[in-house]
Design an enzyme around this catalytic site. Structure first.
Site, PDB file in Angstrom:
ATOM      1  CD1 TRP A  74      -2.797  -1.536   1.576  1.00  0.00           C
ATOM      2  CD2 TRP A  74      -3.207   0.062   0.262  1.00  0.00           C
ATOM      3  NE1 TRP A  74      -4.057  -1.803   1.199  1.00  0.00           N
ATOM      4  CE2 TRP A  74      -4.375  -0.695   0.543  1.00  0.00           C
ATOM      5  CE3 TRP A  74      -3.209   1.193  -0.464  1.00  0.00           C
ATOM      6  CZ2 TRP A  74      -5.589  -0.421  -0.298  1.00  0.00           C
ATOM      7  CZ3 TRP A  74      -4.639   1.350  -1.166  1.00  0.00           C
ATOM      8  CH2 TRP A  74      -5.671   0.738  -0.999  1.00  0.00           C
ATOM      9  CD  GLU A 480     -14.562   2.077  23.126  1.00  0.00           C
ATOM     10  OE1 GLU A 480     -14.120   1.147  22.562  1.00  0.00           O
ATOM     11  OE2 GLU A 480     -15.706   2.255  22.819  1.00  0.00           O
ATOM     12  CE  LYS A 484     -13.681  -2.032  22.932  1.00  0.00           C
ATOM     13  NZ  LYS A 484     -14.879  -1.257  22.460  1.00  0.00           N
ATOM     14  CG  HIS A 503     -24.553  18.546  37.483  1.00  0.00           C
ATOM     15  ND1 HIS A 503     -24.974  19.435  38.101  1.00  0.00           N
ATOM     16  CD2 HIS A 503     -23.130  18.982  36.885  1.00  0.00           C
ATOM     17  CE1 HIS A 503     -24.235  20.787  38.057  1.00  0.00           C
ATOM     18  NE2 HIS A 503     -23.336  20.336  37.471  1.00  0.00           N
ATOM     19  CE  LYS A 603     -15.436  -6.530  14.528  1.00  0.00           C
ATOM     20  NZ  LYS A 603     -14.726  -6.079  15.720  1.00  0.00           N
TER      21      LYS A 603
END
Length: 608
Positions: A74, A480, A484, A503, A603
């Protein structure tokens, strides 16, 4: 990801090299080539485009020899041309290379001053010349390679051939995988076991920093300190239609550790390292100065990547961003501006809610952009612009390398938008591109923290709940990190903007509630520290993810602390993601859950 294969065989290897490269096509490539030792001389054949083009070259001009190396490339440094295709040659040396040599500009000037005439635009060519110069100085091939490896900075895997050395091949890896295959009177090198599956099922995976000297009688492996070591030779059940976990217990672990390589590959498609500029992949020309608003939509981890990108686009490009979870976006009839850009983020490119949101935006006359890992996917096909993330196949259900590659691409787009909209100067763009170019090296540093993070797993596994806190781009990381932990260990976890603690969530704090704080030493660090003090005052346990300056300035005794390197602000979210991934992974492993296929999850979510 590009591919490498090497063979010390008992018969002509050219057709075998091509067949092996075909099994690496899934990694993506835009040129290919092979080289062999033929009658003591190094000879190569290369072609732009697909392997069928290389096969046509070989049909017209066959290649003999029973020792050879092959490569699918690439384009990173330099366009996808025959001249830039691998293998790269110097006097008596042929090299194929995956990855990025970060200090190649300095090394290129060195070889030029030694009288070498460079013939390509690549960073890879300089490796061949450096080795050749060492051989000319009187060193044996093995010693020449050892001398050069210590001078290379970046992530790479290498396979090297020498003239008049039919029974010698040298390989090396740092941040980019390489496997050794053991045959009967034959030896092999490959980017993974898939390439080697027709030849042998006896595989040894080089560890970080290893390099190997191959002869048909066997392999001698050395570590990064040039000390001879042994690596486990195992039986691989991989076939050309299967993915292989390599030395790793789970696909997720392998994919976490692939991040230096895939991040390097991703950024190489969007950054012009030589010029310090961002450039979109071919066929995706777009001018961010022509739009008034950016709309982003995605699901799950991809949504958190988009939320991080909102901070970047608004800061660096002063471009207003609306972002929503795709399952909400598609139903709330959001008013949209014709001609503005809508970005849809999906690893698979098949996510049902995201696809429905895309179609809604298309009906409103918006320009559609897809940030995807599968360029042939439905979302990609229905988009005006396609921004591949180049993460390679991701088998683990919980996204790891796809998330960080999404971030890398989105960060590059934000810098481009900033430059096009006049909010970033040429010098500022160059500085940000320089910071992003160091992602693979920073990722490798973060992975070295794994032994420390693994020690936290027993502590984390005893908890039933957890809070993750962060400010700025660390807020999406908190979300995130919580996701996980939930996905993998089934521990209930929530992510919050740190300022929101008082809060509501502060009511949950007691001696049984761990609070995981993502806080690099940045412009909002002091504010985050005040939230940590609120937690400490109520007996909560704190796990702090920060850098050296953050640790010194904390003013609060964290129960657990992970110290990361000091990072440029734009890079920090990508690198801080890695320890959060590793913590969730090792907690789940300690608890015995199904890491690669957590219960109830798929997935690719292709239904509403």
């Amino acid at each position: 990801m590009c591919g490498i294969v090497g063979i010390l065989g008992q018969k002509p290897v050219a057709p075998l090299l091509v067949d092996a490269l075909k099994r690496l096509e899934y990694r993506g490539y835009d040129s290919a080539g092979i080289a062999t030792v033929q009658d003591g001389k190094l000879v190569r054949r290369r072609a732009k485009g697909k392997l069928r083009n290389l096969e046509a070259v070989l049909e017209d001009n066959p290649l003999g020899g029973m020792s050879g190396i092959g490569h699918t490339r690439w384009a990173t440094h330099g366009a996808p041309t025959v001249e830039n295709a691998h293998p790269h040659a110097s006097d008596g040396v042929m090299v194929v290379h995956n990855g990025i040599i970060e200090n190649f500009l300095e090394l290129r000037e060195e070889v030029r001053s030694a009288g070498v005439k460079l013939s390509t635009e690549t960073d890879s060519e300089v490796v061949a010349h450096l080795i050749s110069l060492e051989v000319k100085s009187g060193k044996a091939p093995q010693d020449a390679v050892a001398a050069v490896l210590g001078r290379l900075k970046g992530a790479f895997s290498l396979a090297i051939l020498f003239a008049d050395q039919d029974d010698l091949m040298i390989g090396a890896r740092r941040g980019s995988p390489l496997a050794v295959g053991y045959g009967e009177g034959e030896m092999f090198l490959g980017s993974d076991a898939i390439a080697l599956s027709p030849f042998t099922d006896r595989i040894s995976y080089l560890e970080e920093g290893d390099w190997v000297v191959l002869a048909r009688a066997g392999a001698q492996i050395f570590d990064e300190n040039n000390t001879a070591v042994e690596r486990l030779v195992q039986t691989s059940s991989v076939s050309s239609t299967m993915m292989d976990k390599g030395n790793y217990r789970h696909f997720m672990a392998k994919e976490i550790h692939e991040q230096p390589e895939v991040l390097g590959h991703a950024i190489s498609q969007y950054l012009k390292f030589n010029e310090g500029k961002v450039a979109l992949p071919e066929g995706n020309d777009f001018d961010f100065s022509k739009i008034n608003r950016l709309v982003i939509s995605a699901c799950g981890t991809a949504y958190y990547a988009g939320l991080t990108a909102k901070y970047w686009f608004e800061k660096y490009a002063r471009l207003p961003v609306d972002i929503d979870i795709a399952s909400e976006f598609r139903y709330r009839e959001m008013p949209l501006g014709e001609g503005d850009l809508a970005l849809f983020i999906s690893q698979s490119g098949e996510t049902a809610d995201t696809l429905a949101s895309l179609r809604y935006c298309k009906e409103q006359g918006m320009t559609i952009g897809a940030v995807v890992n599968v360029p042939e996917s439905t979302i990609a096909r229905e988009s005006d612009l396609v921004f591949p993330i180049f993460a390679g196949p991701e088998i683990g259900v919980a996204s790891t390398k796809a998330f960080t590659c999404q971030l890398a691409v989105l960060a590059s787009l934000a810098v481009l938008a900033g430059r096009q909209r006049g909010n970033l100067s040429e010098e500022q763009e160059k500085e940000l591109v320089g910071a992003l170019s160091e992602l693979p090296a920073h990722a490798m540093q973060a992975l070295k923290l794994e032994p420390e993070i693994e020690k936290l797993a027993p502590w984390m596994s005893k908890k039933h709940h957890a809070l993750f806190l962060g400010r700025g781009t660390s807020f999406p990381l908190a979300l995130e990190g919580a996701l996980k932990l939930k996905e993998l260990s089934y521990i209930h976890a929530e992510g919050y903007a740190a300022g929101e603690l008082k809060h509501g969530p502060i009511a949950l704090i007691d001696e049984n509630m761990p609070v995981l704080v993502v806080a690099p030493f940045d412009g909002v660090y002091e504010k985050t520290v005040s939230n940590m003090q609120e937690v400490a005052a109520r007996g909560g346990e704190i796990a702090l993810f920060t850098d050296e300056k953050g640790a010194e300035a904390a003013g609060v005794a964290a129960d657990q602390m992970i110290i990361l390197p000091e990072l440029p602000e734009i890079v920090a979210p990508l690198i801080y993601a890695l320890p959060l991934q590793m913590l969730s992974y090792h907690t789940a492993v300690f608890m015995g859950t199904d890491v690669d296929q957590p219960r109830n999850l798929a997935k690719s979510v292709t239904v509403e």
